[in-house]
Design an enzyme around this catalytic site. Structure first.
Site, PDB file in Angstrom:
ATOM      1  N   GLU A  86       0.849  -1.185   0.000  1.00  0.00           N
ATOM      2  CA  GLU A  86       0.000   0.000   0.000  1.00  0.00           C
ATOM      3  C   GLU A  86       0.887   1.238   0.000  1.00  0.00           C
ATOM      4  OE1 GLU A  86      -2.021   0.948   3.765  1.00  0.00           O
ATOM      5  OE2 GLU A  86      -1.497  -1.078   4.395  1.00  0.00           O
ATOM      6  N   CYS A 118      -3.519  -3.396   4.353  1.00  0.00           N
ATOM      7  CA  CYS A 118      -2.600  -4.447   4.838  1.00  0.00           C
ATOM      8  C   CYS A 118      -2.986  -5.831   4.352  1.00  0.00           C
ATOM      9  CB  CYS A 118      -2.563  -4.445   6.360  1.00  0.00           C
ATOM     10  SG  CYS A 118      -2.011  -2.893   7.044  1.00  0.00           S
ATOM     11  N   HIS A 244      -2.493 -10.081  12.179  1.00  0.00           N
ATOM     12  CA  HIS A 244      -1.947  -8.824  11.656  1.00  0.00           C
ATOM     13  C   HIS A 244      -1.579  -7.968  12.872  1.00  0.00           C
ATOM     14  CE1 HIS A 244      -1.372  -5.087   9.645  1.00  0.00           C
ATOM     15  NE2 HIS A 244      -2.426  -4.539  10.218  1.00  0.00           N
TER      16      HIS A 244
HETATM   17  P1  HMG Z   1      -3.779   6.589  21.599  1.00  0.00           P
HETATM   18  O1  HMG Z   1      -5.160   7.122  21.639  1.00  0.00           O
HETATM   19  O2  HMG Z   1      -2.675   7.585  21.678  1.00  0.00           O
HETATM   20  O3  HMG Z   1      -3.502   5.534  22.733  1.00  0.00           O
HETATM   21  O4  HMG Z   1      -3.555   5.780  20.252  1.00  0.00           O
HETATM   22  P2  HMG Z   1      -4.460   5.070  23.921  1.00  0.00           P
HETATM   23  O5  HMG Z   1      -4.731   6.194  24.814  1.00  0.00           O
HETATM   24  O6  HMG Z   1      -5.616   4.282  23.368  1.00  0.00           O
HETATM   25  O7  HMG Z   1      -3.429   4.097  24.664  1.00  0.00           O
HETATM   26  C1  HMG Z   1      -2.986   2.934  24.035  1.00  0.00           C
HETATM   27  C2  HMG Z   1      -2.814   1.854  25.113  1.00  0.00           C
HETATM   28  O8  HMG Z   1      -1.753   2.225  25.971  1.00  0.00           O
HETATM   29  C3  HMG Z   1      -4.072   1.710  25.991  1.00  0.00           C
HETATM   30  O9  HMG Z   1      -4.209   0.330  26.321  1.00  0.00           O
HETATM   31  C4  HMG Z   1      -3.663   2.482  27.254  1.00  0.00           C
HETATM   32  O10 HMG Z   1      -4.347   2.044  28.430  1.00  0.00           O
HETATM   33  C5  HMG Z   1      -2.183   2.171  27.326  1.00  0.00           C
HETATM   34  P3  HMG Z   1      -5.534  -0.482  25.849  1.00  0.00           P
HETATM   35  O11 HMG Z   1      -6.699   0.227  26.422  1.00  0.00           O
HETATM   36  O12 HMG Z   1      -5.553  -0.429  24.337  1.00  0.00           O
HETATM   37  O13 HMG Z   1      -5.335  -1.856  26.374  1.00  0.00           O
HETATM   38  N1  HMG Z   1      -1.409   3.154  28.095  1.00  0.00           N
HETATM   39  C6  HMG Z   1      -0.423   2.818  28.935  1.00  0.00           C
HETATM   40  N2  HMG Z   1       0.077   1.614  29.313  1.00  0.00           N
HETATM   41  C7  HMG Z   1       1.127   1.604  30.192  1.00  0.00           C
HETATM   42  N3  HMG Z   1       1.647   2.741  30.741  1.00  0.00           N
HETATM   43  C8  HMG Z   1       1.173   3.965  30.392  1.00  0.00           C
HETATM   44  C9  HMG Z   1       0.099   4.044  29.460  1.00  0.00           C
HETATM   45  N4  HMG Z   1      -0.607   5.053  28.881  1.00  0.00           N
HETATM   46  C10 HMG Z   1      -1.528   4.507  28.061  1.00  0.00           C
HETATM   47  N5  HMG Z   1       1.714   5.069  30.923  1.00  0.00           N
HETATM   48  C11 HMG Z   1      -3.915   4.070  18.619  1.00  0.00           C
HETATM   49  C12 HMG Z   1      -3.590   4.367  20.079  1.00  0.00           C
HETATM   50  C13 HMG Z   1      -3.702   2.583  18.365  1.00  0.00           C
HETATM   51  C14 HMG Z   1      -5.362   4.450  18.334  1.00  0.00           C
HETATM   52  C15 HMG Z   1      -2.957   4.919  17.707  1.00  0.00           C
HETATM   53  O14 HMG Z   1      -1.617   4.537  17.949  1.00  0.00           O
HETATM   54  C16 HMG Z   1      -3.258   4.791  16.234  1.00  0.00           C
HETATM   55  O15 HMG Z   1      -4.146   5.473  15.717  1.00  0.00           O
HETATM   56  N6  HMG Z   1      -2.507   3.915  15.474  1.00  0.00           N
HETATM   57  C17 HMG Z   1      -2.717   3.708  14.045  1.00  0.00           C
HETATM   58  C18 HMG Z   1      -3.959   2.875  13.752  1.00  0.00           C
HETATM   59  C19 HMG Z   1      -3.796   1.429  14.119  1.00  0.00           C
HETATM   60  O16 HMG Z   1      -2.711   0.917  14.275  1.00  0.00           O
HETATM   61  N7  HMG Z   1      -4.936   0.718  14.199  1.00  0.00           N
HETATM   62  C20 HMG Z   1      -4.945  -0.694  14.493  1.00  0.00           C
HETATM   63  C21 HMG Z   1      -6.127  -1.432  13.886  1.00  0.00           C
HETATM   64  S1  HMG Z   1      -6.346  -1.071  12.148  1.00  0.00           S
HETATM   65  C22 HMG Z   1      -5.067  -1.952  11.371  1.00  0.00           C
HETATM   66  O17 HMG Z   1      -4.427  -2.755  11.984  1.00  0.00           O
HETATM   67  C23 HMG Z   1      -4.795  -1.643   9.935  1.00  0.00           C
HETATM   68  C24 HMG Z   1      -3.522  -0.872   9.672  1.00  0.00           C
HETATM   69  O18 HMG Z   1      -2.406  -1.720   9.837  1.00  0.00           O
HETATM   70  C25 HMG Z   1      -3.543  -0.257   8.270  1.00  0.00           C
HETATM   71  C26 HMG Z   1      -3.878  -1.110   7.073  1.00  0.00           C
HETATM   72  O19 HMG Z   1      -4.704  -2.006   7.069  1.00  0.00           O
HETATM   73  O20 HMG Z   1      -3.337  -0.764   6.020  1.00  0.00           O
HETATM   74  C27 HMG Z   1      -3.335   0.295  10.637  1.00  0.00           C
END
Ligand code: HMG
Length: 424
Positions: A86, A118, A244
């Site tokens: 991609e 992906c 994935h």
């Molecule tokens: P965010 O909002 O900054 O993070 O973004 P959050 O507040 O949701 O925190 C993440 C985790 O860290 C949470 O745990 C927190 O509790 C924890 P969870 O509730 O998930 O179990 N946390 C801590 N843990 C320990 N110590 C601390 C602490 N603070 C917080 N101090 C988000 C997270 C994944 C949304 C962001 O990184 C993002 O947008 N990433 C890109 C999108 C993505 O990867 N999506 C995944 C599914 S879609 C997919 O896989 C397809 C893709 O590969 C693309 C394709 O298909 O081409 C992306």
């Protein structure tokens, strides 16, 4: 009495990563975030960063060269070359055409690129498997490569979930690593805007938390469909699961969701995670999200850790592509896979990489904005030894991106230096 089918599957696998990476904890410090959020909350340790001479073509080519070098297979055996990506480098010319040339593959070869976020490489893998099963391959093998550079805007929530790399796989009859159940897969698709990258942008846009829900809903849909399609495989026989992996924590959410369908409690799913999923996450924790290559990096990580113990066992594979499309299927680890996986030295490319500071990474990102229009240098690029014609690669050659010519054609070269380190 039915004649048993000749097994078809992944004969050999190899990956390539950029030469440089950043530590997730350095990025957290620069962004004013607790490092544990990235390392524990997301499960990311290092993020691979592509340099100015690395792009999806060079990553794909270098993964495939390593594959041929270590598997003992020859490019002349290939009748299909598909690249899932991609991060295409052209709206028309496929990455697969560059790779076909850089590898010196036969002219009698079906060559194309697949895209569905992906999921693209899984479409390629399943298509190649069915091509062989149909008899159209006439004894030849398919080369399937997943290659991507995962990028979000600096300072956004997606930034710690970046990465870069490529996985190359040889698909053939009587595979030495894993056998696939041809035609036995579960699918799921839905039109959603969870993650997208408009044509004019290099960085992806994402509705992060929604994307997590889409991924999990698609897992439920694809897994349920796979169970309905399963003739020879039963879910309780899945010894391991590869998912994935946009970031490690996503795999634990996935395992919970999948096992919930089997009536397993969240606590029990978490207890089983260390055995059933964690060995597949070692490589991705060191590299980050590699989009199309992510699932196959998980499989490589699992095989590096446990191929011997798993010979004869079934592994569940979940591929998710935003947008969205997903597939769940299973692979059986082949007899003798343990010794062959050791021979492939699957972890080799992780050795000897260079750590960047966050400032150096940001500088690379600024320079990268112009990389697609960068003119090829008039003389040999600094730091490149032994630049030779891209059409006559030696076994140790490493492909590099040089820039574009006066007609915006992308030009690639070969260096020996880096490849020697990688296969050492
Ligand atoms: P965010 O909002 O900054 O993070 O973004 P959050 O507040 O949701 O925190 C993440 C985790 O860290 C949470 O745990 C927190 O509790 C924890 P969870 O509730 O998930 O179990 N946390 C801590 N843990 C320990 N110590 C601390 C602490 N603070 C917080 N101090 C988000 C997270 C994944 C949304 C962001 O990184 C993002 O947008 N990433 C890109 C999108 C993505 O990867 N999506 C995944 C599914 S879609 C997919 O896989 C397809 C893709 O590969 C693309 C394709 O298909 O081409 C992306």
């Amino acid at each position: 009495m039915t004649t048993p089918r000749t097994p078809i599957g992944i004969d050999a696998i190899a990956f390539s990563v950029p030469d440089t990476y950043i530590e997730a904890s350095d990025l957290a410090a620069a962004r004013g975030v607790a490092p544990e959020k990235y390392t524990k909350g997301l499960g990311v340790s290092r993020i691979a960063i592509a340099g100015p001479d690395e792009d999806p073509v060079t990553l794909a080519t270098n993964a495939a060269r390593r594959l041929f070098l270590l598997s003992g297979r020859d490019p002349s055996e290939i009748g299909m070359c598909v690249v899932g990506t991609e991060t295409a480098v052209d709206h028309s010319k496929p990455v697969a055409s560059y790779v076909h040339g850089l590898l010196g593959l036969p002219a009698q070869c079906r060559v194309f690129e697949t895209k569905h976020a992906c999921f693209g490489a899984t479409a390629a893998l399943l298509g190649a498997t069915e091509w062989i099963a149909s008899g159209a391959a006439r004894g030849r093998s398919a080369l399937v490569i997943a290659t991507d550079i995962a990028r979000y805007e600096l300072g956004t929530a997606g930034e710690p979930t970046q990465g870069a790399g490529a996985v190359a796989m040889l698909i053939s009859e009587r595979p030495r690593l894993v056998e696939l159940d041809v035609g036995q897969t579960g699918s799921f698709a839905r039109n959603v805007h969870d993650f997208w990258r408009p044509l004019h942008r290099k960085d992806a846009l994402v509705d992060g938390h929604f994307s997590v829900e889409c991924y999990l809903d698609a897992l439920e849909g694809a897994y349920t469909d796979w169970k309905a399609s399963a003739r020879d495989a039963v879910p309780s026989e899945l010894a391991r699961s590869c998912y994935h992996v946009p970031y490690g924590k996503m795999a634990s959410k996935a395992h919970r969701r999948r096992l919930a369908i089997e009536g397993v409690s969240q606590d029990d799913a978490d207890a089983r995670f260390a055995t059933e999923v964690a060995p597949s996450l070692t490589f991705s924790a060191q590299i980050g999200n590699v989009y199309t290559a992510s699932l196959y990096l998980s499989l490589a990580s699992l095989l590096a850790a446990e191929a011997s113990e798993l010979e004869g066992a079934q592994v569940g594979l979940y591929s998710y592509g935003s947008g969205c499309g997903a597939e769940f299927f299973a692979a059986r680890v082949a007899a003798g896979a343990g010794a062959f996986a050791r021979h492939l030295d699957l972890a080799g490319p992780l050795a000897g990489r260079r750590r960047l500071t966050v400032e150096q990474y940001e500088e690379l990102r600024r320079a990268d904005a112009d990389a697609d229009r960068r003119a090829i240098p008039a003389d040999r690029p600094s730091g490149v030894d032994d630049l030779r014609a891209a059409t006559a690669p030696g076994p140790d050659d490493h492909a590099v991106y040089l820039g574009v010519d006066h007609s915006e054609r992308r030009i690639y070269g070969n260096v020996q230096r880096v490849a020697q380190r990688r296969v050492a």
